[in-house]
Design a protein around this motif. Structure first.
Motif, short mmCIF file in Angstrom:
data_model
loop_
_atom_site.label_atom_id
_atom_site.label_comp_id
_atom_site.label_asym_id
_atom_site.label_seq_id
_atom_site.Cartn_x
_atom_site.Cartn_y
_atom_site.Cartn_z
N ALA A 103 3.16 -7.23 -7.87
CA ALA A 103 3.29 -7.10 -9.32
C ALA A 103 4.68 -6.63 -9.73
N THR A 104 5.31 -5.84 -8.87
CA THR A 104 6.65 -5.32 -9.18
C THR A 104 7.76 -6.17 -8.56
N GLY A 105 7.38 -7.25 -7.87
CA GLY A 105 8.37 -8.11 -7.26
C GLY A 105 9.03 -7.49 -6.04
N ASN A 106 8.36 -6.53 -5.43
CA ASN A 106 8.91 -5.83 -4.26
C ASN A 106 8.30 -6.42 -2.99
N ALA A 107 9.10 -7.11 -2.20
CA ALA A 107 8.60 -7.75 -0.99
C ALA A 107 8.84 -6.90 0.26
N ASP A 108 9.32 -5.68 0.08
CA ASP A 108 9.63 -4.81 1.22
C ASP A 108 8.33 -4.31 1.85
N ARG A 109 8.12 -4.62 3.11
CA ARG A 109 6.89 -4.23 3.78
C ARG A 109 7.01 -2.89 4.51
N ALA A 110 8.14 -2.21 4.33
CA ALA A 110 8.32 -0.92 5.01
C ALA A 110 7.27 0.09 4.56
N ARG A 111 6.96 0.08 3.27
CA ARG A 111 5.94 1.00 2.75
C ARG A 111 4.57 0.69 3.34
N LEU A 112 4.27 -0.59 3.49
CA LEU A 112 3.00 -1.00 4.08
C LEU A 112 2.92 -0.52 5.53
N TRP A 114 4.38 2.05 6.79
CA TRP A 114 4.18 3.50 6.76
C TRP A 114 2.70 3.84 6.51
N VAL A 115 2.07 3.10 5.60
CA VAL A 115 0.65 3.34 5.31
C VAL A 115 -0.20 3.06 6.54
N TYR A 116 0.09 1.99 7.26
CA TYR A 116 -0.67 1.68 8.48
C TYR A 116 -0.47 2.77 9.53
N GLU A 117 0.71 3.35 9.60
CA GLU A 117 0.95 4.45 10.54
C GLU A 117 0.19 5.70 10.11
N LEU A 118 0.10 5.91 8.80
CA LEU A 118 -0.62 7.07 8.27
C LEU A 118 -2.12 6.92 8.46
N MET A 119 -2.62 5.70 8.29
CA MET A 119 -4.05 5.41 8.41
C MET A 119 -4.24 4.22 9.34
#
Length: 219
Positions: A103-112, A114-119
């Motif tokens: 929705a924000t046009g952000n294709a950076d998967r770094a945050r994703l 990080w979430v997989y590492e967290l959970m």
């Protein structure tokens, strides 16, 4: 990070929030406690812009959030876990998580990543469709989606409601881990049973009116 000053909000001319004042400092976790129908969800929706305020102000990171269109909140790093999860049933888990980035046009998967590492458990069923998950697993996915967008502020509306004790404990562990990420978090509950050990400050809401309560900050 976030302040609400003298916020009033009505729905169909019925007053719901009355002179709400709330402050969330950067890197702190704030609790919002109240019974069903007290106004917790309305506070969250007002911050997200889903419901317009009648008067007062909502400021986020030194700008007037109440004047910012609702669809721009994710761009500001605000993540939201609604009480009813709001997942797209036929989307995969990963697609549901990525919605806010698309929705924000952000294709950076770094945050994703990080979430997989967290959970890690989320990564294990990333390709499953949301409709095949249990209610507790869906809560974890909704939290993951909020975390991907919420790089600055996280709004968690009743994250433990309807969740089995083991999964509620897992949710609490993830939320506690966020303290090291310096995220600002607002978490609502109908009672004080889960979040008491991690909140720095607590507000109580009753019939749309808010007051601050003493809280024991987590060690």
């Amino acid at each position: 990070m976030l302040t609400m000053e003298n916020v009033n909000l009505s729905i169909k001319r019925i007053p719901i929030l009355r002179d709400i004042n709330l402050e969330i400092e950067t890197g702190t976790t704030v609790g919002l406690i109240g019974r069903n129908g007290a106004g917790k969800t309305t506070v969250m929706r007002a911050i997200m812009g889903v419901l317009p305020v009648d008067s007062g102000s909502i400021r986020f990171d030194h700008q007037d959030l109440h004047r910012t269109p609702a669809h721009h909140r994710a761009e500001l790093g605000v993540g939201y876990l609604p009480e009813d999860r709001r997942l797209v049933p036929h989307f995969t888990v990963e697609d549901n998580i990525m919605v806010s980035l698309w929705a924000t046009g952000n294709a950076d998967r770094a945050r994703l990543k990080w979430v997989y590492e967290l959970m890690p458990e989320i990564g294990r069923f990333a390709e499953r469709r949301a409709m095949t998950l249990s209610g507790g697993q869906q809560k974890l996915v909704a939290l993951a989606r909020a975390l991907v967008a919420g790089s600055n502020l996280l709004l968690l509306d009743e994250p433990f409601e309807g969740v089995a004790p083991a999964l509620a404990q897992r949710l609490m562990e993830v939320i506690a881990d966020l303290r090291s990420e310096h995220l600002s978090v607002l978490i609502s509950e109908s009672d004080y049973s889960h979040s008491e050990k991690v909140v720095d400050k607590v507000y109580a809401i009753e019939r749309g009116q808010m007051s601050q309560m003493p809280a024991k900050a987590a060690a």
